[in-house]
Design a protein around this motif. Structure first.
Motif, mmCIF file in Angstrom:
data_model
loop_
_atom_site.group_PDB
_atom_site.id
_atom_site.type_symbol
_atom_site.label_atom_id
_atom_site.label_comp_id
_atom_site.label_asym_id
_atom_site.label_seq_id
_atom_site.Cartn_x
_atom_site.Cartn_y
_atom_site.Cartn_z
ATOM 1 N N LEU A 65 0.832 -1.202 0.000
ATOM 2 C CA LEU A 65 0.000 0.000 0.000
ATOM 3 C C LEU A 65 0.867 1.253 0.000
ATOM 4 O O LEU A 65 0.613 2.191 -0.762
ATOM 5 C CB LEU A 65 -0.938 -0.003 1.211
ATOM 6 C CG LEU A 65 -1.900 1.163 1.321
ATOM 7 C CD1 LEU A 65 -2.889 1.150 0.158
ATOM 8 C CD2 LEU A 65 -2.650 1.117 2.639
ATOM 9 N N ASP A 66 1.915 1.261 0.801
ATOM 10 C CA ASP A 66 2.815 2.418 0.851
ATOM 11 C C ASP A 66 3.543 2.615 -0.473
ATOM 12 O O ASP A 66 3.707 3.741 -0.942
ATOM 13 C CB ASP A 66 3.835 2.256 1.990
ATOM 14 C CG ASP A 66 3.181 2.279 3.359
ATOM 15 O OD1 ASP A 66 2.122 2.927 3.505
ATOM 16 O OD2 ASP A 66 3.725 1.646 4.280
ATOM 17 N N MET A 67 3.989 1.517 -1.082
ATOM 18 C CA MET A 67 4.684 1.623 -2.370
ATOM 19 C C MET A 67 3.754 2.142 -3.460
ATOM 20 O O MET A 67 4.142 2.990 -4.261
ATOM 21 C CB MET A 67 5.271 0.268 -2.782
ATOM 22 C CG MET A 67 6.450 -0.167 -1.945
ATOM 23 S SD MET A 67 7.344 -1.623 -2.545
ATOM 24 C CE MET A 67 6.093 -2.723 -3.070
ATOM 25 N N LEU A 68 2.534 1.651 -3.477
ATOM 26 C CA LEU A 68 1.565 2.091 -4.470
ATOM 27 C C LEU A 68 1.222 3.563 -4.283
ATOM 28 O O LEU A 68 1.110 4.316 -5.262
ATOM 29 C CB LEU A 68 0.303 1.224 -4.396
ATOM 30 C CG LEU A 68 -0.704 1.350 -5.513
ATOM 31 C CD1 LEU A 68 -0.058 1.110 -6.871
ATOM 32 C CD2 LEU A 68 -1.844 0.369 -5.297
ATOM 33 N N CYS A 69 1.096 3.991 -3.025
ATOM 34 C CA CYS A 69 0.815 5.401 -2.739
ATOM 35 C C CYS A 69 1.957 6.289 -3.213
ATOM 36 O O CYS A 69 1.735 7.354 -3.794
ATOM 37 C CB CYS A 69 0.589 5.615 -1.242
ATOM 38 S SG CYS A 69 -0.979 4.982 -0.675
#
Length: 174
Positions: A65-69
């Motif tokens: 989720l953090d990488m996608l954000c």
């Protein structure tokens, strides 16, 4: 002036029971039938919900989720969305409780009266937990092929994200 709001629900229940007796309906038997149907529905929607919760937990715990954000934040910022709201925008269609936790985090980091806080608030109110709703409602009636429901709902969520930023700019501009 007396506050009778605590009596509204009990009065409504009593009224329904009385109306059933007047009409000759076996009220308790109907209640038991409804409770049985409700339990069967809950059991039938449990597997999709467990899968959904597992996916949300894995997405958050893995760091995906953090990488996608981080990947989509520059494009979202260019289109007018605050980058702080990207985790909310990604998780909102999947999980209501997860998106509520992210909203709380946005409030703690930026403040509820900040641009990001206001946009996040409008996002929460104008978008849906799409996959949760589809899993519950379609699962409860046994529909396996969602056809156009998912793309349409996700498009509505996307419009809701961008319009939330536009509405905050329009109503809270200097």
């Amino acid at each position: 002036m007396a506050d009778f709001s605590g009596w509204i629900l009990p009065a409504a229940i009593c009224l329904i029971i009385a109306w059933g007796f007047i009409k000759g309906v076996p009220v308790f038997d109907r209640f038991l039938e409804g409770a049985k149907e409700g339990l069967q529905t809950a059991v039938s929607i449990l597997p999709p919900l467990v899968g959904l919760l597992l996916g949300v937990t894995m997405l958050s715990a893995s760091g995906a989720l953090d990488m996608l954000c981080a990947f989509i934040s520059p494009a979202a910022e260019w289109m007018g969305l605050p980058p702080e709201t990207m985790p909310l925008a990604l998780l909102r269609p999947i999980s209501g409780s997860g998106s509520l936790a992210i909203l709380s985090d946005i409030f703690e980091r930026n403040g509820p009266d900040s641009f990001a806080g206001r946009v996040a608030s409008v996002m929460m109110g104008s978008t849906e937990t799409t996959f949760y709703a589809i899993a519950v409602y379609f699962g409860s009636v046994g529909i396996k092929k969602t056809r156009h429901a998912v793309p349409s709902a996700l498009t509505a969520d996307l419009v809701g994200y961008f319009m939330s930023a536009a509405a905050v700019r329009m109503f809270f501009a200097g």
